[in-house]
Design a protein around this motif. Structure first.
Motif, PDB file in Angstrom:
ATOM      1  N   LEU A 132      -6.899   3.771   0.318  1.00 21.12           N
ATOM      2  CA  LEU A 132      -7.471   4.081   1.632  1.00 21.12           C
ATOM      3  C   LEU A 132      -8.874   3.487   1.758  1.00 21.12           C
ATOM      4  O   LEU A 132      -9.240   2.935   2.800  1.00 21.12           O
ATOM      5  CB  LEU A 132      -7.505   5.599   1.804  1.00 21.12           C
ATOM      6  CG  LEU A 132      -7.789   6.180   3.180  1.00 21.12           C
ATOM      7  CD1 LEU A 132      -6.788   5.659   4.205  1.00 21.12           C
ATOM      8  CD2 LEU A 132      -7.719   7.702   3.100  1.00 21.12           C
ATOM      9  N   ALA A 133      -9.658   3.580   0.684  1.00 21.08           N
ATOM     10  CA  ALA A 133     -11.039   3.092   0.726  1.00 21.08           C
ATOM     11  C   ALA A 133     -11.105   1.579   0.844  1.00 21.08           C
ATOM     12  O   ALA A 133     -11.913   1.035   1.603  1.00 21.08           O
ATOM     13  CB  ALA A 133     -11.784   3.544  -0.532  1.00 21.08           C
ATOM     14  N   HIS A 167       0.841  -1.197   0.000  1.00 21.84           N
ATOM     15  CA  HIS A 167       0.000   0.000   0.000  1.00 21.84           C
ATOM     16  C   HIS A 167       0.880   1.252   0.000  1.00 21.84           C
ATOM     17  O   HIS A 167       0.436   2.343   0.367  1.00 21.84           O
ATOM     18  CB  HIS A 167      -0.939   0.014   1.217  1.00 21.84           C
ATOM     19  CG  HIS A 167      -0.221  -0.008   2.535  1.00 21.84           C
ATOM     20  ND1 HIS A 167       0.153  -1.172   3.160  1.00 21.84           N
ATOM     21  CD2 HIS A 167       0.198   1.001   3.330  1.00 21.84           C
ATOM     22  CE1 HIS A 167       0.782  -0.875   4.288  1.00 21.84           C
ATOM     23  NE2 HIS A 167       0.816   0.440   4.413  1.00 21.84           N
ATOM     24  N   VAL A 168       2.140   1.102  -0.443  1.00 22.44           N
ATOM     25  CA  VAL A 168       3.103   2.200  -0.448  1.00 22.44           C
ATOM     26  C   VAL A 168       3.421   2.608  -1.888  1.00 22.44           C
ATOM     27  O   VAL A 168       3.931   1.809  -2.677  1.00 22.44           O
ATOM     28  CB  VAL A 168       4.408   1.803   0.277  1.00 22.44           C
ATOM     29  CG1 VAL A 168       5.403   2.964   0.231  1.00 22.44           C
ATOM     30  CG2 VAL A 168       4.119   1.394   1.710  1.00 22.44           C
ATOM     31  N   LEU A 202     -10.410  13.790   2.088  1.00 30.56           N
ATOM     32  CA  LEU A 202     -10.323  12.446   2.658  1.00 30.56           C
ATOM     33  C   LEU A 202     -10.464  12.491   4.177  1.00 30.56           C
ATOM     34  O   LEU A 202     -11.054  11.589   4.784  1.00 30.56           O
ATOM     35  CB  LEU A 202      -9.001  11.788   2.241  1.00 30.56           C
ATOM     36  CG  LEU A 202      -8.876  11.516   0.735  1.00 30.56           C
ATOM     37  CD1 LEU A 202      -7.466  11.041   0.376  1.00 30.56           C
ATOM     38  CD2 LEU A 202      -9.903  10.486   0.267  1.00 30.56           C
ATOM     39  N   GLU A 203      -9.955  13.545   4.801  1.00 22.90           N
ATOM     40  CA  GLU A 203     -10.139  13.695   6.252  1.00 22.90           C
ATOM     41  C   GLU A 203     -11.618  13.899   6.588  1.00 22.90           C
ATOM     42  O   GLU A 203     -12.095  13.430   7.630  1.00 22.90           O
ATOM     43  CB  GLU A 203      -9.302  14.855   6.769  1.00 22.90           C
ATOM     44  CG  GLU A 203      -7.807  14.531   6.840  1.00 22.90           C
ATOM     45  CD  GLU A 203      -6.971  15.666   7.383  1.00 22.90           C
ATOM     46  OE1 GLU A 203      -5.867  15.404   7.903  1.00 22.90           O
ATOM     47  OE2 GLU A 203      -7.416  16.839   7.281  1.00 22.90           O
ATOM     48  N   LYS A 227      -4.598   6.627   7.087  1.00 21.22           N
ATOM     49  CA  LYS A 227      -5.241   5.417   7.608  1.00 21.22           C
ATOM     50  C   LYS A 227      -6.698   5.716   7.953  1.00 21.22           C
ATOM     51  O   LYS A 227      -7.077   6.854   8.251  1.00 21.22           O
ATOM     52  CB  LYS A 227      -4.499   4.878   8.832  1.00 21.22           C
ATOM     53  CG  LYS A 227      -4.405   5.844  10.002  1.00 21.22           C
ATOM     54  CD  LYS A 227      -3.598   5.233  11.147  1.00 21.22           C
ATOM     55  CE  LYS A 227      -3.493   6.215  12.323  1.00 21.22           C
ATOM     56  NZ  LYS A 227      -2.746   5.630  13.463  1.00 21.22           N
ATOM     57  N   ALA A 228      -7.506   4.677   7.886  1.00 24.28           N
ATOM     58  CA  ALA A 228      -8.920   4.762   8.270  1.00 24.28           C
ATOM     59  C   ALA A 228      -9.268   3.417   8.880  1.00 24.28           C
ATOM     60  O   ALA A 228      -9.885   2.568   8.224  1.00 24.28           O
ATOM     61  CB  ALA A 228      -9.790   5.067   7.058  1.00 24.28           C
TER      62      ALA A 228
END
Length: 422
Positions: free
Chosen positions: A104-105, A83-84, A132-133, A149-150
């Protein structure tokens, strides 16, 4: 390093096929990260930026294959390994930041380097981050990387952007497709590339409405499935080649062109004395009698005059009758082509975000240097209208946004060739 030699050769005549949109394709490719099932794109442009995005997706573990001479891109993200999004790839192209929202989703985490691309001013990520925040992401900038992150997943929200950013709209819309609940994005960008993205996402099972307007509503779903989607025509390549007969004279038909993609641009050409007519196959462009007239230009978000056609329009205004004022409101530092046009005999004065161009009867060929993607093609257009030979160096920029530019212009009678570097 390669260069392009252009010799002024009079009016142009014939047809130029217009490729699929680079900016649309670069947005559609990261959408594969939203689903485990395959996503296939047709009418893809064959450009170095597409190869860069391919490399980025592959570095995350996605499978990406170019088929049918690169015009079909088959992708699958069923088993991602990372994920990088690493700096070494992202620095080459700003569109690389569009993996942030999808990662992220779907996975609840992403680490994405700040982007690169052409040196035409700051390309901040703050609008992406704010959107996104608003969906519940926690994002921190460390050592040039956005760490997002979420843990509990993204959640729908009402968010109004401070500026109608295309990239931020795309990132937020993709992220919201898998968020819990409904997202309402206000002051959204309205570009055709966003409409194209939404059409593709809808084929994948997303529930979205309002694309093409300033308010987009996204009802989150649990998962997206695979799809096949045709990339929309490239309106910037279309506009660029519309300027070729405008600057040289003659008549050229742009195959695949549609007026709805370039209405504000076509209106400026009409005011300058260039006819644009829709045909069964595309758009036919003809310079009316005599020298073109000067027109003023202000770059604006769609449906206004595109910033990505400002440099090319300046080349035309260099030989227009009268004085024109071009105001750049989208990106800073986007007049770096002006000094190179001056080397060819143009009369241009730049003050901040405004360029004043007093037309001359004829440009003269000269050695010039491309500073970014759109500047490179503006110098080629100027060379087509100049006396003698123009040599454009640093044309690697060109390969990022225009496929087969020499072949396409040769096909309508231009005298142009690519010279291989040592």
């Amino acid at each position: 390093m390669d260069s392009i030699l252009v010799t002024g050769n009079g009016p142009l005549s014939g047809q130029i096929p217009i490729a699929g949109a680079k900016n649309a394709c670069l947005t559609l490719m990261p959408a594969t990260l939203l689903s485990e099932e395959p996503l296939t794109l047709t009418n893809a442009p064959r450009l170095s930026d597409i190869k860069t995005m391919t490399a980025l997706l592959q570095s995350l573990g996605a499978e990406v294959s170019a088929l049918q001479d690169g015009q079909v891109i088959a992708m699958s993200s069923h088993s991602l390994t990372s994920h990088v999004a690493d700096y070494d790839i992202v620095r080459k192209m700003r569109a690389s930041n569009l993996v942030l929202g999808p990662l992220l989703a779907r996975f609840g985490q992403a680490v994405v380097s700040l982007p690169g691309g052409c040196a035409i001013g700051a390309r901040p990520m703050d609008l992406h981050v704010e959107g996104l925040e608003a969906l519940g992401a926690e994002i921190e900038l460390k050592d040039g990387y956005l760490h997002a992150k979420a843990p509990g997943g993204l959640k729908g929200a009402v968010h109004e952007m401070r500026f109608a950013s295309v990239g931020a709209t795309e990132n937020i819309v993709m992220a919201a497709t898998l968020a819990k609940g409904t997202t309402v994005l206000k002051n959204a960008a309205r570009e055709p590339e966003i409409v194209d993205l939404v059409e593709c996402l809808r084929k994948m099972g997303a529930q979205i409405s309002g694309e093409g307007s300033s308010t987009i509503e996204i009802q989150g779903v649990d998962r997206l499935h695979g799809a096949t989607h045709q990339v929309v025509t490239d309106r910037i390549e279309l506009g660029t080649y519309m300027l070729a007969p405008a600057i040289c004279g003659g008549e050229v038909e742009l195959l695949g062109g549609r007026m709805r993609l370039v209405e504000s641009f076509a209106a400026k050409l009409d005011a300058a004395g260039v006819s644009v007519a829709e045909t069964d196959k595309g758009l036919k462009v003809t310079r009316k009698n005599g020298r073109v007239s000067s027109v003023d230009v202000v770059t604006e978000p769609f449906p206004g005059f595109p910033t990505d056609l400002q440099a090319q329009m300046m080349a035309l205004m260099c030989i227009a009758e009268g004085t024109s004022v071009l105001e750049e409101r989208i990106f800073e530092n986007r007049f770096m082509h002006a000094p190179e046009l001056v080397r060819m005999g143009a009369n241009i004065e730049v003050h901040g975000g405004t360029a004043t161009v007093t037309g001359v009867e004829r440009l003269k060929g000269a050695p010039v240097m491309a500073t970014d993607l759109r500047a490179s093609v503006s110098l080629i257009l100027a060379g087509l209208a100049a006396e003698g030979e123009t040599v454009v160096s640093r044309v690697y920029h060109l390969d990022r946004g225009y496929e087969h530019v020499v072949r396409k212009l040769e096909g309508v009678g231009a005298k142009i060739e690519r010279i291989k570097g040592q």
